[in-house]
Design an enzyme around this catalytic site. Sequence first.
Site, PDB file in Angstrom:
ATOM      1  CB  ILE A 117      27.133  22.027  19.491  1.00  0.00           C
ATOM      2  CG1 ILE A 117      25.841  22.426  20.249  1.00  0.00           C
ATOM      3  CG2 ILE A 117      27.842  21.062  20.349  1.00  0.00           C
ATOM      4  CD1 ILE A 117      25.030  20.888  19.880  1.00  0.00           C
ATOM      5  CE  LYS A 118      31.555  20.809  23.973  1.00  0.00           C
ATOM      6  NZ  LYS A 118      31.314  19.939  25.128  1.00  0.00           N
ATOM      7  CG  ASP A 119      29.575  29.469  20.006  1.00  0.00           C
ATOM      8  OD1 ASP A 119      30.950  28.814  20.239  1.00  0.00           O
ATOM      9  OD2 ASP A 119      29.676  29.785  18.454  1.00  0.00           O
TER      10      ASP A 119
END
Length: 372
Positions: A40-42
């Site tokens: 999700i850090k993308d």
Amino acid sequence: MYSILDTVGRTPLIQLRNLVGPAEGRVLLKLERTNPGGSIKDRPALYIVEEAERRGLLKPGGTLIESSSGNFGISLAMIGAVRGYRVMILVDPKTTPTNLALLKAYGAEVIVVTEQDDSGSYHKTRIALANKLHREIPNSFRPDQCFNLQNGEAHYRRTGPELHAQCEGELDAVIITVSTGGQIGGLSRYFKEHCPQARIIAVDAVGSTIFGGTSHAYLLPGMGLSWTPTNIDDLSRIDAVYKVPDEEAFMMCRILARHEGILCGGSTGAGMVVALKLAQHMGTNKKVICISADNGERYLPTIYNDDWLRERHMSLSTDPQELNQRLDHIHPYSINPMETANYKPELIELLDCPTKNPHTISIKPPTELRGS
């Protein structure tokens, strides 16, 4: 012509089939592992970089410098490879060998910070060194995920509308694990505005003091801090906080793999412990969403390694019935997070963060999803 970065977002929502009984609520996982960088850090990494480029804070040939235990750094390393930026990531001894290998595979320069801070963690010492390098290296940019409000803005403007559309506006609880606060800050704001009936549930690690309490060492990766991060800008939007022990979170990960075919990271295991607990009490037809942050393959040497668990005297069980018995001991840590706030605004100056005045970054209303 598209690049790999155009595939960020639009992640699938799947329903558990085998671990939830017919009289229990529906449990759905949003699989962020399908982002190109695997987590999700993308989403916030790309959003912050794009905003920095737009504002002229990040120029061609520049350097990205960040403190990260894994996923956010991996996302920046991937983005740097596409955009042509030098990437320097400050990690600590808890960072897994797999994450270190991924960072280096994308070409990032890795600095391992071994000095612990006053909480026994490495967050503050990593951040302080990242800020020092940023001051010393010309044409560098610090995404500053812990203090940059654009971390939460990314989820408010993109992740929230995407999940809301997938659920057709019908959801009863959203389970979000907490570290730098971007997900819980942005998503809690979005859903309280657009789906106010949904309960927002924060999940922290036992030993973390994001919501106060006693600080001590824990093993859950990608979770926890020793203060309430700036991105959680309004604790009143959180309906309850749970703290999940390492062992139960890791057991949940292994059960998901064996009984649902879902390989996930430790933070997802912690979130799913709470999701199953809520599903049992909310009853049939209720919809419980858990954000699954990343891919379990990154934790094969640890969470899914029997020898690693034995060395730490943790259960190897993958029996759902044993887990259900343990759920009886999982209760809300707080139903009024405002009373457990652990904000430390002095850290911005103490650590000499580039985000000196984070509240100057306004959170705008969500727009159409990027690329849709």
